[in-house]
Design an enzyme around this catalytic site. Sequence first.
Site, PDB file in Angstrom:
ATOM      1  N   SER A  17       0.820  -1.229   0.000  1.00  0.00           N
ATOM      2  CA  SER A  17       0.000   0.000   0.000  1.00  0.00           C
ATOM      3  C   SER A  17       0.847   1.270   0.000  1.00  0.00           C
ATOM      4  O   SER A  17       1.821   1.390   0.743  1.00  0.00           O
ATOM      5  CB  SER A  17      -0.925   0.019   1.223  1.00  0.00           C
ATOM      6  OG  SER A  17      -1.592   1.259   1.269  1.00  0.00           O
ATOM      7  N   LYS A  68     -13.723  -4.339   2.294  1.00  0.00           N
ATOM      8  CA  LYS A  68     -14.589  -3.175   2.053  1.00  0.00           C
ATOM      9  C   LYS A  68     -16.060  -3.450   2.401  1.00  0.00           C
ATOM     10  O   LYS A  68     -16.774  -2.551   2.832  1.00  0.00           O
ATOM     11  CB  LYS A  68     -14.452  -2.698   0.598  1.00  0.00           C
ATOM     12  CG  LYS A  68     -13.090  -2.047   0.326  1.00  0.00           C
ATOM     13  CD  LYS A  68     -12.990  -1.503  -1.084  1.00  0.00           C
ATOM     14  CE  LYS A  68     -11.570  -1.031  -1.361  1.00  0.00           C
ATOM     15  NZ  LYS A  68     -11.381  -0.527  -2.719  1.00  0.00           N
ATOM     16  N   ASP A 104     -13.797   5.639  -3.774  1.00  0.00           N
ATOM     17  CA  ASP A 104     -13.201   5.079  -5.002  1.00  0.00           C
ATOM     18  C   ASP A 104     -13.826   5.713  -6.246  1.00  0.00           C
ATOM     19  O   ASP A 104     -13.129   6.052  -7.207  1.00  0.00           O
ATOM     20  CB  ASP A 104     -13.402   3.557  -5.069  1.00  0.00           C
ATOM     21  CG  ASP A 104     -12.392   2.809  -4.210  1.00  0.00           C
ATOM     22  OD1 ASP A 104     -11.323   3.368  -3.921  1.00  0.00           O
ATOM     23  OD2 ASP A 104     -12.688   1.665  -3.820  1.00  0.00           O
ATOM     24  N   ALA A 130     -16.248  -7.015 -12.524  1.00  0.00           N
ATOM     25  CA  ALA A 130     -17.494  -6.721 -11.799  1.00  0.00           C
ATOM     26  C   ALA A 130     -17.289  -6.925 -10.305  1.00  0.00           C
ATOM     27  O   ALA A 130     -18.191  -7.350  -9.590  1.00  0.00           O
ATOM     28  CB  ALA A 130     -18.619  -7.630 -12.316  1.00  0.00           C
TER      29      ALA A 130
HETATM   30  P1  NAP Z   1     -12.183  -8.017  -6.870  1.00  0.00           P
HETATM   31  O1  NAP Z   1     -13.348  -7.601  -6.054  1.00  0.00           O
HETATM   32  O2  NAP Z   1     -11.356  -9.198  -6.455  1.00  0.00           O
HETATM   33  O3  NAP Z   1     -12.710  -8.245  -8.378  1.00  0.00           O
HETATM   34  C1  NAP Z   1     -11.830  -8.657  -9.384  1.00  0.00           C
HETATM   35  C2  NAP Z   1     -12.563  -8.676 -10.730  1.00  0.00           C
HETATM   36  O4  NAP Z   1     -11.619  -9.036 -11.733  1.00  0.00           O
HETATM   37  C3  NAP Z   1     -13.689  -9.685 -10.814  1.00  0.00           C
HETATM   38  O5  NAP Z   1     -14.672  -9.169 -11.670  1.00  0.00           O
HETATM   39  C4  NAP Z   1     -13.001 -10.910 -11.436  1.00  0.00           C
HETATM   40  O6  NAP Z   1     -13.855 -11.710 -12.211  1.00  0.00           O
HETATM   41  C5  NAP Z   1     -12.033 -10.248 -12.368  1.00  0.00           C
HETATM   42  N1  NAP Z   1     -10.841 -11.072 -12.603  1.00  0.00           N
HETATM   43  C6  NAP Z   1      -9.944 -11.517 -11.679  1.00  0.00           C
HETATM   44  N2  NAP Z   1      -8.954 -12.217 -12.284  1.00  0.00           N
HETATM   45  C7  NAP Z   1      -9.251 -12.220 -13.612  1.00  0.00           C
HETATM   46  C8  NAP Z   1      -8.629 -12.793 -14.755  1.00  0.00           C
HETATM   47  N3  NAP Z   1      -7.496 -13.487 -14.649  1.00  0.00           N
HETATM   48  N4  NAP Z   1      -9.215 -12.612 -15.967  1.00  0.00           N
HETATM   49  C9  NAP Z   1     -10.350 -11.903 -16.084  1.00  0.00           C
HETATM   50  N5  NAP Z   1     -11.010 -11.339 -15.033  1.00  0.00           N
HETATM   51  C10 NAP Z   1     -10.459 -11.492 -13.819  1.00  0.00           C
HETATM   52  O7  NAP Z   1     -11.121  -6.818  -7.007  1.00  0.00           O
HETATM   53  P2  NAP Z   1     -11.457  -5.254  -7.020  1.00  0.00           P
HETATM   54  O8  NAP Z   1     -11.478  -4.729  -5.628  1.00  0.00           O
HETATM   55  O9  NAP Z   1     -12.647  -5.019  -7.869  1.00  0.00           O
HETATM   56  O10 NAP Z   1     -10.138  -4.660  -7.699  1.00  0.00           O
HETATM   57  C11 NAP Z   1      -9.891  -4.824  -9.089  1.00  0.00           C
HETATM   58  C12 NAP Z   1      -8.573  -4.157  -9.450  1.00  0.00           C
HETATM   59  O11 NAP Z   1      -8.679  -2.740  -9.267  1.00  0.00           O
HETATM   60  C13 NAP Z   1      -7.401  -4.617  -8.552  1.00  0.00           C
HETATM   61  O12 NAP Z   1      -6.281  -4.846  -9.360  1.00  0.00           O
HETATM   62  C14 NAP Z   1      -7.163  -3.445  -7.631  1.00  0.00           C
HETATM   63  O13 NAP Z   1      -5.811  -3.342  -7.232  1.00  0.00           O
HETATM   64  C15 NAP Z   1      -7.578  -2.262  -8.512  1.00  0.00           C
HETATM   65  N6  NAP Z   1      -8.038  -1.082  -7.735  1.00  0.00           N
HETATM   66  C16 NAP Z   1      -7.371   0.100  -7.912  1.00  0.00           C
HETATM   67  C17 NAP Z   1      -7.784   1.230  -7.210  1.00  0.00           C
HETATM   68  C18 NAP Z   1      -7.051   2.529  -7.412  1.00  0.00           C
HETATM   69  O14 NAP Z   1      -7.221   3.441  -6.586  1.00  0.00           O
HETATM   70  N7  NAP Z   1      -6.289   2.691  -8.477  1.00  0.00           N
HETATM   71  C19 NAP Z   1      -8.872   1.156  -6.320  1.00  0.00           C
HETATM   72  C20 NAP Z   1      -9.548  -0.060  -6.188  1.00  0.00           C
HETATM   73  C21 NAP Z   1      -9.108  -1.187  -6.901  1.00  0.00           C
HETATM   74  P3  NAP Z   1     -14.809 -12.871 -11.578  1.00  0.00           P
HETATM   75  O15 NAP Z   1     -15.971 -12.165 -10.951  1.00  0.00           O
HETATM   76  O16 NAP Z   1     -15.168 -13.695 -12.752  1.00  0.00           O
HETATM   77  O17 NAP Z   1     -13.941 -13.579 -10.562  1.00  0.00           O
END
Ligand code: NAP
Length: 274
Positions: A17, A68, A104, A130
């Site tokens: 982080s 979260k 976010d 999603a």
């Molecule tokens: P999450 O709740 O774990 O959701 C991950 C999503 O990605 C799900 O829709 C999942 O699909 C999909 N996914 C995971 N692995 C995959 C793969 N190999 N191929 C295709 N789809 C895949 O995570 P999240 O909290 O939404 O975070 C998503 C990303 O955003 C992370 O990398 C996180 O670090 C980033 N993020 C960045 C910020 C920022 O401030 N820049 C803030 C928040 C999050 P399924 O539903 O099919 O499993």
Amino acid sequence: MAKKILFAVLGNPIAHSRSPEIHKLFAEEFGDSIDYQKIEVPLGEFDTALDNLIDDEYLGVNVTIPFKVDAFKSATKCTSRARQARAANTLKFEAGKILADNTDGSGFVRDVQQRLGFDIANKSILILGAGGAVRGILPSLLEADPRKITISNRSLARAQELQDEFGVQCILYDETGAEEYDLIVNATPTSLQNKAPLIEESTFNNCEVAYDLVYSSKPTPFMQMAERAGTKIVSDGLGMLVEQAADSYEFWLGRRPQTASVYEALRKQILASE
Ligand code: NAP
């Protein structure tokens, strides 16, 4: 000497982080005396961790993966965007109450509209993924009045939940090429695995902005794909990280830091560390 105001970011894992550095720079801007810790919370122990921080007189915390939803559930009162997302990334402890927000979405929208200069109103948006981040982004994105939001996810059921809750459209990955989009957002962690998204390069035809939520010292596979397809503006998620942090700071202390110099400082740190 004035007592330091205590903050922390809670997650698991949490070592990666950058939030402590960002909040330290915000505090310097105002001359605030803060202490901001990273705390790795064992799975299943989120509520106990919160109780301990409240006892220790922390003012607030940021919350990241995978807590979260727990953070939202712990709240006695929440903002409407946290209620709509049913997830919180910011908590404030006040007079025995836990106030929750989700910054976010506001961070994402501000970065896209102000730093990148892309007006979301009346635009067509494709979001890949999603998960929790999409849930957090959607309330603020809808407030910015896009023409259409389409969500594509590996598991369709999860995208369909968002369709039911937020009135967005959901489609399969292999259907994404049927339309053109002004903004394409990668909200999956595929870039962390150095993998390209599950879409064809032609999906970026006539796309103005491609935005990967992951941040990195070099263009991610998603960003490279967008660049090859001629997308005008291609960005990683560092700006969103800084903007959501600034909104958290304001939620806690009532003053919003400026973010441009903090973004530049973080960018330099990331380039130097990799
Ligand atoms: P999450 O709740 O774990 O959701 C991950 C999503 O990605 C799900 O829709 C999942 O699909 C999909 N996914 C995971 N692995 C995959 C793969 N190999 N191929 C295709 N789809 C895949 O995570 P999240 O909290 O939404 O975070 C998503 C990303 O955003 C992370 O990398 C996180 O670090 C980033 N993020 C960045 C910020 C920022 O401030 N820049 C803030 C928040 C999050 P399924 O539903 O099919 O499993």
